[in-house]
Design an enzyme around this catalytic site. Structure first.
Site, PDB file in Angstrom:
ATOM      1  N   GLU A 174       0.816  -1.217   0.000  1.00 19.40           N
ATOM      2  CA  GLU A 174       0.000   0.000   0.000  1.00 19.40           C
ATOM      3  C   GLU A 174       0.850   1.268   0.000  1.00 19.40           C
ATOM      4  OE1 GLU A 174      -3.714   0.150   0.378  1.00 19.40           O
ATOM      5  OE2 GLU A 174      -3.548  -1.890  -0.370  1.00 19.40           O
ATOM      6  N   HIS A 252      -4.897   1.871   7.158  1.00 17.52           N
ATOM      7  CA  HIS A 252      -3.484   2.160   6.914  1.00 17.52           C
ATOM      8  C   HIS A 252      -2.876   2.682   8.213  1.00 17.52           C
ATOM      9  CE1 HIS A 252      -4.509   2.939   2.423  1.00 17.52           C
ATOM     10  NE2 HIS A 252      -3.882   1.790   2.510  1.00 17.52           N
ATOM     11  N   CYS A 375      -2.980  11.462   3.507  1.00 16.23           N
ATOM     12  CA  CYS A 375      -3.267  10.485   2.436  1.00 16.23           C
ATOM     13  C   CYS A 375      -3.028  11.105   1.070  1.00 16.23           C
ATOM     14  CB  CYS A 375      -4.719  10.043   2.470  1.00 16.23           C
ATOM     15  SG  CYS A 375      -5.198   9.216   3.970  1.00 16.23           S
TER      16      CYS A 375
HETATM   17  O1  SUG Z   1      -7.684   3.085  -0.173  1.00 13.78           O
HETATM   18  N1  SUG Z   1     -10.444   5.228  -0.203  1.00 13.78           N
HETATM   19  C1  SUG Z   1      -9.016   5.057  -0.062  1.00 13.78           C
HETATM   20  C2  SUG Z   1      -8.481   6.005   0.958  1.00 13.78           C
HETATM   21  C3  SUG Z   1      -6.978   5.989   1.000  1.00 13.78           C
HETATM   22  C4  SUG Z   1      -6.436   6.740   2.155  1.00 13.78           C
HETATM   23  N2  SUG Z   1      -5.039   6.742   2.116  1.00 13.78           N
HETATM   24  C5  SUG Z   1      -4.228   6.678   3.193  1.00 13.78           C
HETATM   25  N3  SUG Z   1      -4.666   6.364   4.368  1.00 13.78           N
HETATM   26  N4  SUG Z   1      -2.976   6.901   3.011  1.00 13.78           N
HETATM   27  C6  SUG Z   1      -8.682   3.606   0.305  1.00 13.78           C
HETATM   28  O2  SUG Z   1      -9.440   3.033   1.102  1.00 13.78           O
HETATM   29  C7  SUG Z   1     -12.612   4.812  -1.215  1.00 13.78           C
HETATM   30  C8  SUG Z   1     -13.151   4.873  -2.617  1.00 13.78           C
HETATM   31  C9  SUG Z   1     -14.626   4.664  -2.676  1.00 13.78           C
HETATM   32  O3  SUG Z   1     -15.185   4.005  -1.805  1.00 13.78           O
HETATM   33  O4  SUG Z   1     -15.242   5.159  -3.664  1.00 13.78           O
HETATM   34  C10 SUG Z   1     -11.096   4.639  -1.200  1.00 13.78           C
HETATM   35  O5  SUG Z   1     -10.550   3.982  -2.047  1.00 13.78           O
END
Ligand code: SUG
Length: 451
Positions: A174, A252, A375
């Site tokens: 990730e 994460h 993020c």
């Molecule tokens: O991978 N949300 C992302 C958020 C990423 C956050 N990044 C960090 N924590 N670094 C994920 O879960 C949701 C998309 C949706 O549901 O349409 C999404 O992919």
């Protein structure tokens, strides 16, 4: 040896299909927002405003462009054939969730784009980049190829930058969301902490994993990245995310911990074996960087794990300004959660804590998908010479900010409902917008559909 260096924040620019698909199990905000109407325009402008704030504060800031969506090629690989319009129409009718996944603007969360190791830590003195395979969800797994190409366009492979291909699935990787680096100063040697939630070879791991939600990062992936980046063991530490944090919605590690140089701010439930992790970091930092770790631990009694997750306090950016002042750039949700607001107040006023001030940013559109300030950015530590090798068109100043905001206003819809993803005009609008953007950023033809 330490050379003048700084941290470049590479922020993902929100794409024109920003939407709420409910696509990420274990990400509570994403599940809660599922199928609601989004505003791609507002989302992109909020992200740009954060980039501008950081640039105005004197932090090096750059832009990582969005990916073309809906991903028609992915839909074709999934068996939908015909013209683009027909592919979209058939997917919408026969497998609407696949269309939603292939339309996600999730590449905006640049902390998941890659893991980056600065040259000061790598045996060959180069900056190493490995794009994350994001193998644990379909929508995110579609990002790696385009991300790899964009990173190569921004950091040209050669004497300064070494690019590795994304790791093979199922070694879930990730990227920097599960990686943080501690050091005395950016240009000097550091210790890189790789945090994972499970092993692919699970049978070899006797410790219990999360029960409610999946762990995304595998230890095997973290170890592979450390090897590829040519990091000697003295520069590396591995930790395990606590299953309770994952089950509370910390999918994460950057939802429960953040670092900046010698400072580590973390929730007491972030790591499975907190004492061992802290002892290892302390010892290694002392040995490789000659400095003392400043660990700021937030106990559950002060901020519950649930409040940490809903406020995203630890997903703040910690940044050191050219003046030496250290700020915490926190999401508005932290101010709105009383316990988190109290922690922020304490951090900024307590002389024992090396944080000098708080800035609050409104990223509500992204936050509703579980993406906070940290993020949205990928940290890339660069010496002055390496920075001079970066594609100059992506470096953000006031003028680029204004041009990008005008570009968003010209091309992005203010309102996007789930049914709009099947609209062939949305695909065309997106391509027109990205064609203009690649010229604006001086990147040339980087997308498949442009080649
Ligand atoms: O991978 N949300 C992302 C958020 C990423 C956050 N990044 C960090 N924590 N670094 C994920 O879960 C949701 C998309 C949706 O549901 O349409 C999404 O992919």
């Amino acid at each position: 040896m330490s050379r003048p260096a700084r941290e470049l924040n590479l922020d993902g620019l929100v794409g024109p299909t920003h939407s709420y698909g409910g696509l990420s199990p274990g990400n509570l905000a994403s599940a809660r927002s599922r199928s609601s109407v989004s505003s791609p325009r507002e989302a992109a402008l909020q992200g740009l405003a954060k980039m501008r704030l950081l640039a105005d504060l004197g932090v090096a800031q750059a832009v990582l462009p969005p990916h073309p969506r809906p991903d028609v090629d992915a839909l074709r690989r999934l068996g939908f054939a015909g013209t683009d319009a027909r592919v979209l129409a058939r997917a919408a009718r026969e497998a609407p969730q696949l269309l939603v996944a292939c339309s996600s603007a999730s590449a905006m969360w640049a902390a998941n784009a890659a893991t980056v190791s600065p040259s000061a830590d790598s045996a060959d003195g180069r900056v190493h980049l490995t794009p994350a395979n994001l193998a644990s969800t379909l929508h995110r797994s579609l990002e790696a190829t385009t991300t790899a190409r964009l990173l190569r366009a921004i950091f040209p492979e050669g004497e300064r930058f070494a690019h590795h291909p994304p790791l093979p699935a199922p070694l879930g990787d990730e990227g920097a969301a599960n990686h943080l680096r501690l050091c005395a100063e950016h240009g000097g040697p550091g210790v890189q902490l790789f945090v994972s939630g499970r092993m692919v070879a699970d049978a070899e791991d006797p410790r219990p994993g999360p029960r409610r939600f999946p762990a995304r990062q595998t230890l095997e992936a973290s170890a592979a990245v450390a090897r590829l980046h040519r990091l000697a063991p003295a520069h590396v530490a591995f930790a395990r995310q606590s299953p309770s944090a994952i089950d509370a919605g910390a999918f994460h590690n950057d939802v429960v911990a953040v670092g900046d140089r010698d400072l580590l701010l973390y929730h007491e439930a972030a790591f499975q074996d907190e004492r061992a992790v802290l002892a290892e970091l302390r010892g290694k930092l002392r040995r490789v960087a000659g400095c003392e770790l400043v660990a700021v631990r937030i106990p559950a009694a002060e901020l519950s794990l649930d409040d940490a997750v809903c406020s995203y306090l630890f997903n703040s950016q910690l940044v050191t300004l050219p003046s030496g002042e250290r700020l915490i750039v926190a999401p508005a949700e932290s101010e709105a959660t009383p316990a988190a607001a109290a922690v922020l107040g304490r951090l900024a006023s307590d002389p024992a804590t090396p944080i000098d001030g708080v800035r609050v940013v409104d990223l509500r559109q992204s936050m509703r998908n579980g993406g906070g300030p940290a993020c949205l950015r990928l940290r890339v530590v660069l010496t002055d010479e390496e920075l001079a090798g970066v594609a100059p068109g992506v470096l953000l100043d006031a003028s680029l900010h204004e041009r990008l905001a005008a570009w968003v206003r010209r091309h992005y819809r203010d309102r996007l409902a789930p049914a709009d993803l099947a609209d062939p005009l949305l695909l065309e609008e997106g391509r027109r917008a990205l064609d203009e953007l690649t010229v604006l950023l001086g990147l040339g033809s980087v997308y498949d559909y442009q080649r």
